[in-house]
Scaffold this active site. Structure first.
Site, PDB file in Angstrom:
ATOM      1  N   CYS A 116      44.682   6.633  53.536  1.00 24.02           N
ATOM      2  CA  CYS A 116      43.372   6.982  52.989  1.00 24.02           C
ATOM      3  C   CYS A 116      42.320   6.067  53.597  1.00 24.02           C
ATOM      4  O   CYS A 116      42.503   4.843  53.636  1.00 24.02           O
ATOM      5  CB  CYS A 116      43.375   6.836  51.470  1.00 24.02           C
ATOM      6  N   HIS A 158      45.084  16.007  49.376  1.00 24.72           N
ATOM      7  CA  HIS A 158      44.554  14.639  49.284  1.00 24.72           C
ATOM      8  C   HIS A 158      43.046  14.665  48.968  1.00 24.72           C
ATOM      9  O   HIS A 158      42.572  13.926  48.098  1.00 24.72           O
ATOM     10  CB  HIS A 158      44.824  13.939  50.619  1.00 24.72           C
ATOM     11  N   GLU A 159      42.301  15.525  49.664  1.00 25.10           N
ATOM     12  CA  GLU A 159      40.837  15.553  49.480  1.00 25.10           C
ATOM     13  C   GLU A 159      40.456  16.198  48.147  1.00 25.10           C
ATOM     14  O   GLU A 159      39.512  15.756  47.490  1.00 25.10           O
ATOM     15  CB  GLU A 159      40.152  16.254  50.655  1.00 25.10           C
ATOM     16  N   HIS A 162      40.744  13.625  45.579  1.00 25.30           N
ATOM     17  CA  HIS A 162      39.585  12.719  45.535  1.00 25.30           C
ATOM     18  C   HIS A 162      38.482  13.271  44.621  1.00 25.30           C
ATOM     19  O   HIS A 162      37.873  12.530  43.857  1.00 25.30           O
ATOM     20  CB  HIS A 162      38.986  12.507  46.928  1.00 25.30           C
TER      21      HIS A 162
HETATM   22 NI    NI Z   1      41.481   9.472  50.964  1.00 23.55          NI
END
Ligand code: NI
Length: 199
Positions: A116, A158-159, A162
């Site tokens: 990340c 992953h995004e 977030h």
């Molecule tokens: Ni990240």
């Protein structure tokens, strides 16, 4: 998400906004990264300018994806330029993302490494479904849909995480998290706090 060193860098293609400013990347531990981001309701010029800054910052950091909270903005949006398992790049901007993952017999985990940009300099294995789809809204306010395999599947997950205030460290075992921390600490000198703005 940073680009793993094994993946060759490709030129961007597709309609990502350009002309943005490279901004320092916000780190894990900053409150904005650990809460769900505000839903996008205004699809205006300011939103496009924010997306352009995100794109510029993502490329400056050799990333394949970046969420708005990673430049300190409480906005549920991410940008990406990421290869799938055949090396085919997909680029996009997604506001208010909703992830869809395979279930039952369709669900296969890929134990690939993950990193990340908000915890730079380290990668550890993070098992995730090997395919993902995301639905959301584009900068023009119209629906968008992206799906894919390989690193693209990982990136979309992953995004989207977030935008919900989850970092991939939250998904690791204590042991893996410690390994990640160790590598990150070792690499700290390579990533000053204004990185990649002054790189
Ligand atoms: Ni990240």
């Amino acid at each position: 998400m940073p680009e793993p060193s094994t993946t060759p860098t490709h030129a961007p293609h597709g309609p990502l906004p350009t002309g943005g400013q490279v901004r320092p990347i916000t780190r894990w531990g900053t409150p904005v990264m650990h809460r769900a981001q505000a839903t996008v309701t205004e699809f205006d010029e300011a939103l496009t300018r924010l997306a352009a800054d995100m794109v510029a910052t993502m490329y400056a950091a050799d990333g394949v994806g970046l969420a708005a909270c990673q430049i300190g903005e409480d906005v549920a949006m991410f940008v990406f330029d990421c290869p799938d398992d055949e090396g085919e790049h997909t680029v996009g901007v997604v506001c208010n993302p909703m992830i869809t993952l395979p279930e039952g017999r369709e669900r296969r985990l890929d134990a690939g490494e993950e990193g990340c940009l908000s915890f730079p300099g380290s990668f550890v294995e993070c098992p995730r479904p090997d395919w993902a789809a995301v639905d959301g809204v584009g900068l023009d306010g119209n629906p968008v849909h992206f799906e894919g395999s390989g690193l693209l599947a990982r990136c979309l997950q992953h995004e989207t995480d977030h935008t919900l205030g989850t970092v991939f460290g939250d998904r690791l075992s204590t042991k893996a998290r410690k390994r990640l921390q160790k590598q990150h600490d070792k690499a700290a000198d390579d990533y000053p706090l204004d990185w990649p703005a002054q790189a």
